[in-house]
Design an enzyme around this catalytic site. Structure first.
Site, PDB file in Angstrom:
ATOM      1  N   GLN A 161      10.184  -9.365   3.806  1.00  0.00           N
ATOM      2  CA  GLN A 161      11.429  -9.292   4.567  1.00  0.00           C
ATOM      3  C   GLN A 161      12.059 -10.683   4.696  1.00  0.00           C
ATOM      4  O   GLN A 161      11.381 -11.648   5.027  1.00  0.00           O
ATOM      5  CB  GLN A 161      11.166  -8.705   5.951  1.00  0.00           C
ATOM      6  CG  GLN A 161      10.788  -7.239   5.941  1.00  0.00           C
ATOM      7  CD  GLN A 161      11.953  -6.325   5.633  1.00  0.00           C
ATOM      8  OE1 GLN A 161      13.115  -6.702   5.762  1.00  0.00           O
ATOM      9  NE2 GLN A 161      11.651  -5.096   5.218  1.00  0.00           N
ATOM     10  N   TYR A 201       4.651   2.945  -0.105  1.00  0.00           N
ATOM     11  CA  TYR A 201       5.484   1.764  -0.366  1.00  0.00           C
ATOM     12  C   TYR A 201       5.047   0.626   0.565  1.00  0.00           C
ATOM     13  O   TYR A 201       5.854   0.018   1.258  1.00  0.00           O
ATOM     14  CB  TYR A 201       6.971   2.066  -0.146  1.00  0.00           C
ATOM     15  CG  TYR A 201       7.494   3.300  -0.835  1.00  0.00           C
ATOM     16  CD1 TYR A 201       7.986   3.243  -2.142  1.00  0.00           C
ATOM     17  CD2 TYR A 201       7.528   4.533  -0.175  1.00  0.00           C
ATOM     18  CE1 TYR A 201       8.488   4.381  -2.768  1.00  0.00           C
ATOM     19  CE2 TYR A 201       8.030   5.677  -0.799  1.00  0.00           C
ATOM     20  CZ  TYR A 201       8.516   5.592  -2.099  1.00  0.00           C
ATOM     21  OH  TYR A 201       9.006   6.715  -2.708  1.00  0.00           O
ATOM     22  N   GLU A 210       1.173   1.688  -3.265  1.00  0.00           N
ATOM     23  CA  GLU A 210       2.247   0.768  -3.650  1.00  0.00           C
ATOM     24  C   GLU A 210       2.304   0.729  -5.178  1.00  0.00           C
ATOM     25  O   GLU A 210       1.267   0.795  -5.846  1.00  0.00           O
ATOM     26  CB  GLU A 210       1.977  -0.629  -3.079  1.00  0.00           C
ATOM     27  CG  GLU A 210       2.776  -1.770  -3.663  1.00  0.00           C
ATOM     28  CD  GLU A 210       4.269  -1.606  -3.516  1.00  0.00           C
ATOM     29  OE1 GLU A 210       4.991  -1.920  -4.486  1.00  0.00           O
ATOM     30  OE2 GLU A 210       4.719  -1.168  -2.432  1.00  0.00           O
ATOM     31  N   ASP A 242       8.123   3.198   3.676  1.00  0.00           N
ATOM     32  CA  ASP A 242       9.138   2.141   3.631  1.00  0.00           C
ATOM     33  C   ASP A 242       9.661   2.030   2.195  1.00  0.00           C
ATOM     34  O   ASP A 242       9.368   1.064   1.490  1.00  0.00           O
ATOM     35  CB  ASP A 242       8.521   0.813   4.095  1.00  0.00           C
ATOM     36  CG  ASP A 242       9.547  -0.317   4.197  1.00  0.00           C
ATOM     37  OD1 ASP A 242      10.743  -0.054   3.997  1.00  0.00           O
ATOM     38  OD2 ASP A 242       9.127  -1.458   4.461  1.00  0.00           O
ATOM     39  N   CYS A 250      16.552   1.084   4.313  1.00  0.00           N
ATOM     40  CA  CYS A 250      17.501  -0.021   4.220  1.00  0.00           C
ATOM     41  C   CYS A 250      18.853   0.435   3.700  1.00  0.00           C
ATOM     42  O   CYS A 250      19.722  -0.399   3.400  1.00  0.00           O
ATOM     43  CB  CYS A 250      16.941  -1.152   3.354  1.00  0.00           C
ATOM     44  SG  CYS A 250      16.455  -0.643   1.696  1.00  0.00           S
TER      45      CYS A 250
END
Length: 385
Positions: A226, A255, A276, A317, A344
């Site tokens: 981030q 994720y 992931e 995510d 997002c």
């Protein structure tokens, strides 16, 4: 063409209507009278502001019009938050189906919250090297490079490097892609290709240290983390408190990246399985959260369905594209008591949460954060039961 800009919509535009035609306007504040240059090459016309005739009281001197990266930098911060809230509401209204009424019935307000100051918070900056060997960014909407010696959105440590480029002579070459990183757990670094430097001529390992909420992570400098300095603690707080995590819970995380959530989860839950797709992130996550069961895999609806079996809590995510309807449906149909979705993109969020509601889930909370000040982006954490 002279016109009056209307409300904001997804993508960084305001809507204008002229003689029955809808025009997407870039660079205007809602309510402003502006002159725009029209691009008629597509069915939906777009206009770029060339002159502001009647400015909005929310218009301020642009914080960064030297290059791209600050699409809303001409608006005061309160107006940016109102803009993003309107975009989120519009996405929910147009794509969320029953979500809008669901939120109203639950007494949940939609509001994008400010997180810290708007400038000096970005801990990662990707730049190019121009023909003169200077660090540069692309002009907005153009392939042209603009040399820079500062970037107001970036952390002070990054601006120190930008302002002392001569000291770094020979570290990069024209055509290189360079990442400047200001980790929260150590001093700044410069990444060029596979090489990472802590100072001119002084190479270090590929990973940097990030710290938040009492935890430490080692993250590949070129990998994903981030960008806002307060994003990790903000998202951890929203997700872990939102799902009401218990020591007895079994968690399925999708994720998972470099282990932002995975590490605290292993400290606070009974068992954690994480998936992931990126190899470098998986290696980082295995180092950061050795107690978790971590698998590298392409995350598909079938994996979401099988991976969430037996989980009390599910955390996802995904990238900007979101889960997709099939993926969201797979999670909704699991037996998990709580699902945390970190989004997002407001349009993807509205579509995914709609699918979950239509498959029997209820929204417990929806929190939106402005972790990308002066841009059109936001982060939304939705908790479903």
């Amino acid at each position: 063409m002279r016109l009056q800009a209307g409300g904001p919509v997804h993508g960084g535009y305001t809507i204008a209507r002229v003689d029955g035609r809808v025009i997407l306007v870039e660079g205007a504040a809602p309510g402003e009278t502006v002159e725009v240059e029209i691009d008629e090459s597509e069915k939906l016309w777009k206009g770029i502001v060339t002159e502001v005739i009647e400015p909005s009281p929310d218009r301020v001197p642009h914080v960064w019009d030297t290059a791209g990266g600050a699409e809303l930098g001409y608006l005061r911060r309160s107006a940016q938050l109102a803009w993003k809230t309107a975009v989120l509401e519009d996405a929910i209204g147009h794509l969320g189906g029953p979500l809008q009424g669901h939120l109203k019935d639950a007494g949940l307000n939609v509001r994008v919250r400010e997180v810290g100051p708007g400038l000096g918070t970005r801990t990662r900056l990707d730049v190019d090297v121009d023909e003169e060997g200077r660090l540069a960014m692309h002009a907005r909407g153009s392939d042209a490079l603009v040399a820079i010696d500062h970037m107001p959105l970036a952390a002070p440590a990054i601006n120190d490097i930008l302002g002392s480029q001569d000291d770094w002579a020979g570290t990069w070459r024209p055509g290189d892609r360079v990442r400047l990183v200001a980790p929260t757990g150590q001093g700044p670094v410069v990444s060029v290709g596979k090489d990472v430097y802590k100072a001119p001529g002084r190479k270090i390992g590929a990973r940097v240290v990030e710290r938040a909420a009492g935890y430490s992570w080692e993250v590949t400098a070129t990998g994903f983390w981030q960008t806002h300095e307060k994003a990790p603690v903000t998202l951890l707080d929203a997700v872990l408190k939102g799902v009401r995590l218990r020591k007895s819970d079994r968690v399925a995380e999708f994720y998972g990246g470099s282990g932002l959530f995975t590490l605290p989860l292993t400290d606070q839950a009974r068992a954690v399985r994480m998936w992931e797709g990126t190899a470098a992130s998986v290696r980082d996550a295995e180092r950061n959260a050795p107690k978790a069961e971590i698998t590298r895999a392409s995350i598909t609806p079938s994996l979401l369905a099988s991976g969430s079996e037996g989980a009390d809590v599910v955390i996802a995510d995904p990238s900007r594209a979101g889960l997709g309807i099939k993926g969201a449906t797979a999670l909704a149909q699991s037996n998990a008591q709580a699902i945390a979705l970190v989004s997002c993109d407001p349009a993807a969020m509205a579509r995914d949460v709609r699918a979950m509601i239509e498959n029997g889930r209820s929204v417990m909370s929806l929190a939106a954060f402005d972790l990308f000040p002066h841009t059109i982006h936001m982060e939304v954490v939705t908790i479903l039961s």
